[in-house]
Design a protein around this motif. Sequence first.
Motif, mmCIF file in Angstrom:
data_model
loop_
_atom_site.group_PDB
_atom_site.id
_atom_site.type_symbol
_atom_site.label_atom_id
_atom_site.label_comp_id
_atom_site.label_asym_id
_atom_site.label_seq_id
_atom_site.Cartn_x
_atom_site.Cartn_y
_atom_site.Cartn_z
ATOM 1 N N GLY A 9 0.815 -1.200 0.000
ATOM 2 C CA GLY A 9 0.000 0.000 0.000
ATOM 3 C C GLY A 9 0.856 1.260 0.000
ATOM 4 N N ASP A 10 0.312 2.331 -0.567
ATOM 5 C CA ASP A 10 1.072 3.567 -0.668
ATOM 6 C C ASP A 10 0.116 4.701 -1.043
ATOM 7 O OD1 ASP A 10 4.390 4.144 -2.147
ATOM 8 O OD2 ASP A 10 3.198 5.320 -0.703
ATOM 9 N N SER A 11 0.675 5.895 -1.124
ATOM 10 C CA SER A 11 -0.076 7.049 -1.605
ATOM 11 C C SER A 11 0.357 7.331 -3.031
ATOM 12 C CB SER A 11 0.198 8.264 -0.724
ATOM 13 O OG SER A 11 -0.261 8.053 0.591
ATOM 14 N N VAL A 12 -0.601 7.385 -3.936
ATOM 15 C CA VAL A 12 -0.299 7.620 -5.338
ATOM 16 C C VAL A 12 -1.293 8.623 -5.910
ATOM 17 C CG1 VAL A 12 0.704 5.336 -5.721
ATOM 18 C CG2 VAL A 12 -1.738 5.708 -6.122
ATOM 19 N N GLN A 13 -0.961 9.159 -7.063
ATOM 20 C CA GLN A 13 -1.885 10.055 -7.741
ATOM 21 C C GLN A 13 -2.815 9.252 -8.648
ATOM 22 O OE1 GLN A 13 0.423 13.190 -9.652
ATOM 23 N NE2 GLN A 13 0.087 14.466 -7.849
ATOM 24 N N ALA A 14 -3.939 9.846 -8.930
ATOM 25 C CA ALA A 14 -4.899 9.210 -9.823
ATOM 26 C C ALA A 14 -4.223 8.851 -11.147
ATOM 27 C CB ALA A 14 -6.083 10.126 -10.065
ATOM 28 N N GLY A 15 -4.562 7.667 -11.642
ATOM 29 C CA GLY A 15 -3.941 7.172 -12.859
ATOM 30 C C GLY A 15 -2.738 6.286 -12.624
ATOM 31 N N GLY A 16 -2.252 6.282 -11.394
ATOM 32 C CA GLY A 16 -1.079 5.491 -11.062
ATOM 33 C C GLY A 16 -1.404 4.026 -10.825
ATOM 34 N N SER A 17 -0.359 3.275 -10.482
ATOM 35 C CA SER A 17 -0.491 1.830 -10.276
ATOM 36 C C SER A 17 0.162 1.413 -8.968
ATOM 37 C CB SER A 17 0.174 1.051 -11.421
ATOM 38 O OG SER A 17 -0.447 1.318 -12.656
ATOM 39 N N LEU A 18 -0.355 0.346 -8.394
ATOM 40 C CA LEU A 18 0.236 -0.280 -7.229
ATOM 41 C C LEU A 18 0.047 -1.786 -7.339
ATOM 42 C CD1 LEU A 18 -1.028 1.895 -4.216
ATOM 43 C CD2 LEU A 18 1.326 1.739 -5.031
ATOM 44 N N ARG A 19 0.939 -2.530 -6.703
ATOM 45 C CA ARG A 19 0.747 -3.968 -6.594
ATOM 46 C C ARG A 19 0.775 -4.348 -5.122
ATOM 47 N NH1 ARG A 19 4.198 -9.172 -8.803
ATOM 48 N NH2 ARG A 19 5.614 -8.548 -7.100
ATOM 49 N N LEU A 20 -0.320 -4.883 -4.660
ATOM 50 C CA LEU A 20 -0.411 -5.361 -3.289
ATOM 51 C C LEU A 20 -0.015 -6.829 -3.227
ATOM 52 C CD1 LEU A 20 -3.809 -3.791 -2.167
ATOM 53 C CD2 LEU A 20 -1.534 -2.750 -2.244
#
Length: 128
Positions: A9-20
Amino acid sequence: QVQLVESGGDSVQAGGSLRLSCVGSGYTYSTYNSYCMGWFRQSPGKEREGVAAIGRTSGQIKYAGSVKGRFTISEDNSKNTLYLQMNSLKPEDTGMYFCAAVKYGIVSDYCEGGIPYWGQGTQVTVSS
C-alpha cells in the motif's frame, strides 16, 4: 492457523499503479487447495467490500464491477503469495485493503461460506 501479511500500500496520484502482496503461512498440505483467496477494501464511513476473489482449485475469478478491467488478482503458489495489481487508480479506490483466506469459500460471493482468516491490512490512498 493461517496467517496473512499484506504489503504494497502507498499514496499515489490518480492514474497510477500499485501492486499489493499478501504472504500466507500456516496452511496444511492437505487443505491448501481448498481455499478461496480474496481482496477486500474498507473506506472511511463505508462497509467492507469485496474487490476480487480467486479459487485455488477452480481458477475461477470474481471482480467487483468498479475495478473490472483495472485490477488483476493472481497467486504465486510457490511463494504462498496473493497479488492485486491495481492500474488506473482513482480516488474512490482509496481505503484499507485486506486479504482473506477462506476454506471452501465461494468465489462468486467473494469467498463467503467459510471461516475467514484476515490480514492486518495495507493502506492505499489515491489523490486527484
